[in-house]
Design a protein around this motif. Structure first.
Motif: not given
Length: 185
Positions: A154-166
């Motif tokens: 899902s987009l949510k899963e990608c959005y919560e990826n460590s790179y995007f969080r950083r």
């Protein structure tokens, strides 16, 4: 409850396909734009516009920019235009850029919007960019650390990826002694 920023560099099929590097991009973009308008993305919401068109100003499309800007304003779409500073073969002549900027300021005033000279790209703080090849990245200009959308559920899963969080908290991780470039993000 989300906003969509659609990449749309030209009103001409051959120019759009050339600038995107993909045959058929123009058709896909226009189908997407039509669908977003039909489902109500141009209706104003309490916290601002929900649909935006992003375009890069180049030698190939500079004569279309003010028409695209006006189209956006007339249809309640947020226009976002940029130039690529690192692509000298694409950048229009300074006199042409100055003319575009002046015409855009006039369009903004026609719509009761006070023009700003400040760049205001904070896209990395709240969004992701999904390109026509199916890659997700922090913004259209940053092509490092791209992720294939199909690798996520899902987009949510990608959005919560460590790179995007950083990336969303990049200011906490910057070395003040280093110049920020897309190479060190």
């Amino acid at each position: 409850n989300c906003s969509v920023l659609l990449k749309h560099d030209s009103l001409k099929e051959e120019v759009q396909d050339y600038l995107s590097g993909m045959d058929g991009a123009y058709s896909k973009i226009n189908i997407g734009l039509k669908n977003l308008i039909e489902v109500g993305y141009t209706k104003e919401v309490e916290d601002g516009l929900r649909l935006g068109l992003s375009f890069v100003v180049t030698k190939q499309n500079y004569n279309e920019i003010t028409t695209m800007w006006r189209y956006c304003r007339e249809n309640n779409i947020n226009p976002i235009g940029r130039t690529k500073a690192n692509a000298a073969d694409l950048i229009p002549e300074p006199k042409d850029m100055k003319k575009i900027i002046e015409e855009i300021k006039e369009i903004e005033l026609d719509f009761g919007i006070q023009p700003s000279n400040e760049p205001a790209c904070l896209q990395h703080l709240y969004s992701m960019y999904l390109n026509v090849q199916g890659y997700i990245q922090s913004c259209g200009a940053i092509r490092k650390n791209r992720f294939k959308y199909s690798d996520y559920n899902s987009l949510k899963e990608c959005y919560e990826n460590s790179y995007f969080r950083r990336i969303r908290t990049i200011e906490d991780h910057l070395d003040e002694e280093k110049e920020l470039t897309y190479f060190n993000i």
